[in-house]
Design a protein around this motif. Structure first.
Motif, PDB file in Angstrom:
ATOM      1  N   LEU A 128     -11.839  -0.485   9.841  1.00 57.75           N
ATOM      2  CA  LEU A 128     -11.747   0.879   9.315  1.00 57.75           C
ATOM      3  C   LEU A 128     -10.831   0.935   8.094  1.00 57.75           C
ATOM      4  O   LEU A 128     -11.132   1.638   7.117  1.00 57.75           O
ATOM      5  CB  LEU A 128     -11.241   1.823  10.405  1.00 57.75           C
ATOM      6  N   VAL A 129      -9.715   0.214   8.148  1.00 55.32           N
ATOM      7  CA  VAL A 129      -8.823   0.162   6.986  1.00 55.32           C
ATOM      8  C   VAL A 129      -9.555  -0.433   5.791  1.00 55.32           C
ATOM      9  O   VAL A 129      -9.484   0.086   4.663  1.00 55.32           O
ATOM     10  CB  VAL A 129      -7.563  -0.657   7.319  1.00 55.32           C
ATOM     11  N   TYR A 130     -10.271  -1.518   6.031  1.00 56.63           N
ATOM     12  CA  TYR A 130     -10.993  -2.187   4.944  1.00 56.63           C
ATOM     13  C   TYR A 130     -12.060  -1.275   4.340  1.00 56.63           C
ATOM     14  O   TYR A 130     -12.157  -1.130   3.113  1.00 56.63           O
ATOM     15  CB  TYR A 130     -11.630  -3.466   5.476  1.00 56.63           C
ATOM     16  N   VAL A 131     -12.863  -0.659   5.193  1.00 57.68           N
ATOM     17  CA  VAL A 131     -13.939   0.205   4.699  1.00 57.68           C
ATOM     18  C   VAL A 131     -13.368   1.403   3.949  1.00 57.68           C
ATOM     19  O   VAL A 131     -13.911   1.822   2.914  1.00 57.68           O
ATOM     20  CB  VAL A 131     -14.834   0.654   5.872  1.00 57.68           C
ATOM     21  N   SER A 132     -12.261   1.959   4.430  1.00 61.67           N
ATOM     22  CA  SER A 132     -11.650   3.102   3.750  1.00 61.67           C
ATOM     23  C   SER A 132     -11.191   2.726   2.349  1.00 61.67           C
ATOM     24  O   SER A 132     -11.419   3.470   1.382  1.00 61.67           O
ATOM     25  CB  SER A 132     -10.468   3.625   4.570  1.00 61.67           C
ATOM     26  N   MET A 133     -10.540   1.584   2.220  1.00 60.48           N
ATOM     27  CA  MET A 133     -10.098   1.136   0.898  1.00 60.48           C
ATOM     28  C   MET A 133     -11.286   0.866  -0.014  1.00 60.48           C
ATOM     29  O   MET A 133     -11.311   1.289  -1.180  1.00 60.48           O
ATOM     30  CB  MET A 133      -9.252  -0.132   1.034  1.00 60.48           C
ATOM     31  N   LEU A 134     -12.276   0.157   0.512  1.00 57.18           N
ATOM     32  CA  LEU A 134     -13.431  -0.217  -0.299  1.00 57.18           C
ATOM     33  C   LEU A 134     -14.211   1.011  -0.748  1.00 57.18           C
ATOM     34  O   LEU A 134     -14.564   1.145  -1.930  1.00 57.18           O
ATOM     35  CB  LEU A 134     -14.324  -1.163   0.500  1.00 57.18           C
ATOM     36  N   TRP A 135     -14.481   1.921   0.164  1.00 50.56           N
ATOM     37  CA  TRP A 135     -15.284   3.097  -0.164  1.00 50.56           C
ATOM     38  C   TRP A 135     -14.598   3.969  -1.215  1.00 50.56           C
ATOM     39  O   TRP A 135     -15.234   4.408  -2.184  1.00 50.56           O
ATOM     40  CB  TRP A 135     -15.565   3.906   1.094  1.00 50.56           C
ATOM     41  N   ASN A 136     -13.313   4.217  -1.043  1.00 49.93           N
ATOM     42  CA  ASN A 136     -12.608   5.075  -1.992  1.00 49.93           C
ATOM     43  C   ASN A 136     -12.463   4.408  -3.349  1.00 49.93           C
ATOM     44  O   ASN A 136     -12.550   5.076  -4.389  1.00 49.93           O
ATOM     45  CB  ASN A 136     -11.236   5.453  -1.431  1.00 49.93           C
ATOM     46  N   GLY A 137     -12.242   3.099  -3.374  1.00 49.79           N
ATOM     47  CA  GLY A 137     -12.185   2.402  -4.653  1.00 49.79           C
ATOM     48  C   GLY A 137     -13.506   2.464  -5.391  1.00 49.79           C
ATOM     49  O   GLY A 137     -13.558   2.749  -6.599  1.00 49.79           O
ATOM     50  N   LEU A 138     -14.597   2.207  -4.679  1.00 52.54           N
ATOM     51  CA  LEU A 138     -15.918   2.290  -5.301  1.00 52.54           C
ATOM     52  C   LEU A 138     -16.236   3.713  -5.736  1.00 52.54           C
ATOM     53  O   LEU A 138     -16.879   3.929  -6.777  1.00 52.54           O
ATOM     54  CB  LEU A 138     -16.980   1.792  -4.319  1.00 52.54           C
ATOM     55  N   SER A 139     -15.807   4.691  -4.961  1.00 50.78           N
ATOM     56  CA  SER A 139     -16.075   6.088  -5.302  1.00 50.78           C
ATOM     57  C   SER A 139     -15.400   6.483  -6.613  1.00 50.78           C
ATOM     58  O   SER A 139     -15.997   7.179  -7.450  1.00 50.78           O
ATOM     59  CB  SER A 139     -15.602   6.992  -4.166  1.00 50.78           C
ATOM     60  N   THR A 171      -2.559   4.863   4.848  1.00 52.75           N
ATOM     61  CA  THR A 171      -1.218   4.339   5.121  1.00 52.75           C
ATOM     62  C   THR A 171      -0.862   4.486   6.596  1.00 52.75           C
ATOM     63  O   THR A 171      -0.328   3.553   7.222  1.00 52.75           O
ATOM     64  CB  THR A 171      -0.183   5.068   4.254  1.00 52.75           C
ATOM     65  N   SER A 172      -1.165   5.639   7.161  1.00 54.44           N
ATOM     66  CA  SER A 172      -0.904   5.844   8.592  1.00 54.44           C
ATOM     67  C   SER A 172      -1.747   4.906   9.443  1.00 54.44           C
ATOM     68  O   SER A 172      -1.275   4.373  10.461  1.00 54.44           O
ATOM     69  CB  SER A 172      -1.192   7.300   8.967  1.00 54.44           C
ATOM     70  N   PHE A 189       0.829  -1.210   0.000  1.00 51.95           N
ATOM     71  CA  PHE A 189       0.000   0.000   0.000  1.00 51.95           C
ATOM     72  C   PHE A 189       0.861   1.257   0.000  1.00 51.95           C
ATOM     73  O   PHE A 189       0.546   2.229  -0.689  1.00 51.95           O
ATOM     74  CB  PHE A 189      -0.934   0.014   1.215  1.00 51.95           C
ATOM     75  N   LEU A 190       1.946   1.239   0.749  1.00 49.03           N
ATOM     76  CA  LEU A 190       2.799   2.419   0.831  1.00 49.03           C
ATOM     77  C   LEU A 190       3.474   2.721  -0.506  1.00 49.03           C
ATOM     78  O   LEU A 190       3.453   3.862  -0.989  1.00 49.03           O
ATOM     79  CB  LEU A 190       3.850   2.225   1.923  1.00 49.03           C
ATOM     80  N   VAL A 191       4.078   1.706  -1.121  1.00 51.46           N
ATOM     81  CA  VAL A 191       4.822   1.931  -2.365  1.00 51.46           C
ATOM     82  C   VAL A 191       3.905   2.416  -3.490  1.00 51.46           C
ATOM     83  O   VAL A 191       4.207   3.422  -4.152  1.00 51.46           O
ATOM     84  CB  VAL A 191       5.588   0.654  -2.761  1.00 51.46           C
ATOM     85  N   PRO A 192       2.765   1.754  -3.760  1.00 53.43           N
ATOM     86  CA  PRO A 192       1.885   2.293  -4.805  1.00 53.43           C
ATOM     87  C   PRO A 192       1.331   3.677  -4.479  1.00 53.43           C
ATOM     88  O   PRO A 192       1.083   4.469  -5.394  1.00 53.43           O
ATOM     89  CB  PRO A 192       0.762   1.252  -4.890  1.00 53.43           C
ATOM     90  N   THR A 193       1.119   3.965  -3.195  1.00 47.30           N
ATOM     91  CA  THR A 193       0.645   5.305  -2.841  1.00 47.30           C
ATOM     92  C   THR A 193       1.637   6.371  -3.295  1.00 47.30           C
ATOM     93  O   THR A 193       1.258   7.373  -3.920  1.00 47.30           O
ATOM     94  CB  THR A 193       0.422   5.403  -1.323  1.00 47.30           C
ATOM     95  N   VAL A 194       2.907   6.156  -2.999  1.00 46.18           N
ATOM     96  CA  VAL A 194       3.937   7.104  -3.429  1.00 46.18           C
ATOM     97  C   VAL A 194       3.995   7.175  -4.952  1.00 46.18           C
ATOM     98  O   VAL A 194       4.110   8.260  -5.544  1.00 46.18           O
ATOM     99  CB  VAL A 194       5.303   6.702  -2.840  1.00 46.18           C
TER     100      VAL A 194
END
Length: 505
Positions: free
Chosen positions: A239-250, A194-195, A169-174
């Protein structure tokens, strides 16, 4: 899409086609799609029309800022893949707890701990550390090295999986930020996730450390992790899971809705049905009107409340797991001789840590008394089931929604949540009746996250992304940002089509 307002052009173009004007199109139907043109047709009106339509999707000025207005689709697919990995590690973490493997590694080495023991001396060293733990001395005094290796590999795999999630997650984010593949708000969200992943790793060790304390050696103590820290660890994972899922769907939903503002080529054989083809822009405006209607607002708030209720129920399940509360009162719907245990058992002064009148009696029992913890989980689970069925009945038979045309994707989302809640209730009752077998317990934990997934998907379908709302309210600003073409295809095609027909006359 072409503007249906072509009264003169439609009939004339149809007559030209039926009269065989386009004799070179006998094998291939006439279309407004772009194709390579020969020198003879480069100056023809038809060639100009084809080039106009082909260039229409690439027009529009792009934002001059560092970040694009909309994140790339590849970011969405990566987020959804990361969410799937988090889903898997949550289920595997449940298996690690159910097999009592979580306390087999007594040290936290984020970097060097990635390598497992490679020889007999290293294995013996790890085993000696475990033999000094309360779990070994009280629960597993007869465990040998071969049995220790089984639980060690479970915990080591769980920790390694967490490290892999963090790195992937960190490397692709950068990378996505430097390559300008994400919008500015999405870049901030990715850094926040990431945090949160790093904090989740710390919570994992903080939880394990609670099961290695020296006070667990005292008589009557149970060597297990704190239910409070277990709930925090599970809640952070959710919370990590929901954050990833919500933003991907958005991101995917944003691209889907914006594509409805982008015209698409139409073939000439569809010219007869121009008036019957609904405009994508009109469909999108209709969707916006439905989702922002006054009658729809309570439904959207109900979906949000349902998501919070599902999350709370799942966290209460962490307290049940941490206290082994599922091993008592293994019947349903009764608990002993009644629907609830006796009041004296539910609010036992034994769990209070303050003298009479025990001001902490209620909340201590609510989080530390296995009987009351199981009752709370039953009440929350029943409330969740009732809320889902009430939401379904309300949207189907409620007076408020009479005459409201729900989008098909919303109806499918509601039905999906109904199916998931029935599955989860069945798994929960079965887990209780069969004394918490490992396969059923792991499936029940996976079911809670699956139910939360269904609610999140439903929530994404009842909301319009802000960038789409801006594009609908201010098309000129959206055009400057490169979100939509500079001119509608229907208007340009109508003008160029008339020029072409006049030339054929």
């Amino acid at each position: 899409m072409l503007d249906p307002a072509l009264p003169a052009c439609q009939g004339l173009l149809t007559r030209k086609i039926s009269a065989g004007v386009f004799r070179n199109q006998t094998r291939r139907p006439f279309s407004f799609t772009s194709r390579p043109t020969s020198p003879s047709s480069a100056v023809s009106p038809l060639g100009a029309l084809s080039r106009t339509i082909a260039q229409n999707g690439t027009e529009g000025t792009k934002s001059k800022g560092f970040f694009p207005p909309v994140s790339h689709k590849s970011v969405a697919y990566w987020l959804l893949g990361s969410a799937a990995s988090v889903f898997g590690i949550v289920v595997f973490g449940g298996l690690t707890r159910l097999t009592e493997s979580g306390l087999s590694i007594t040290e936290w080495r984020p970097v060097t701990g990635s390598l497992p023991p490679v020889d007999d001396s290293a294995w013996q060293s790890e085993f000696d550390k475990y033999r000094a733990s309360p779990e070994f001395k009280i629960l597993n005094p007869n465990m040998d090295l071969s049995e220790f290796k089984k639980i060690y590999w479970m915990e080591w795999t769980h920790r390694l999986w967490g490290r892999v999630i963090g790195v992937t997650f960190l490397v692709p984010t950068v990378y996505f930020i430097l390559r300008r593949r994400v919008s500015r708000p999405m870049a901030l969200r990715l850094l926040g996730i990431t945090s949160l992943i790093g904090f989740q790793g710390f919570l994992g060790w903080w939880m394990v450390k609670s099961g290695l304390k020296d006070d667990l050696f005292t008589s009557g103590s149970q060597p297990r992790v704190s239910q409070y820290r277990l709930a925090a660890h599970l809640g952070a994972a959710f919370l990590v899971y929901v954050s990833m899922l919500w933003n991907g769907l958005s991101i995917l939903r944003t691209h889907t809705l914006l594509s409805r503002l982008t015209p698409t080529p139409i073939h000439a054989h569809e010219i007869h049905s121009f008036k019957s083809i609904p405009s994508p822009q009109n469909l999108l405006h209709s969707l916006q009107s439905t989702l922002h209607a006054r009658t729809f607002r309570p439904f959207r708030l109900s979906v949000l409340a349902l998501g919070l209720l599902v999350f709370t129920t799942a966290i209460s399940g962490a307290f049940v797991a941490g206290l082994d509360a599922g091993l008592i009162y293994n019947d349903f719907p009764y608990m002993g001789l009644g629907l609830t245990p006796p009041k004296r058992e539910l609010f036992d002064p034994f769990y209070s840590r303050q003298p009479d009148p025990h001001p902490d009696l209620v909340w201590r029992n609510a989080f530390e008394n296995p009987s009351l913890v199981q009752l709370d989980h039953r009440i929350l689970a029943t409330t969740t089931f009732t809320a889902v069925m009430a939401l379904w009945a309300w949207t189907r038979f409620g007076r408020r929604f009479r005459g409201t045309v729900f989008p098909a994707e919303v109806w499918k989302g509601v039905r999906g949540v109904v199916h998931l809640v029935w599955l989860q209730v069945t798994l929960g009752i079965s887990t209780l009746l069969y004394l918490v077998p490992t396969p059923l317990a792991a499936a029940h934990q996976a079911g809670s996250l699956a139910l939360l997934t269904g609610v999140v998907v439903l929530g994404s379908r009842v909301c319009l992304p802000r960038i789409v709302q801006m594009a609908l309210k201010n098309p000129r600003a959206a055009t400057k940002m490169g979100l939509v073409p500079t001119r509608r295809l229907g208007e340009r095609a109508k003008g160029d089509g008339m020029k072409f027909l006049n030339a054929q006359e």
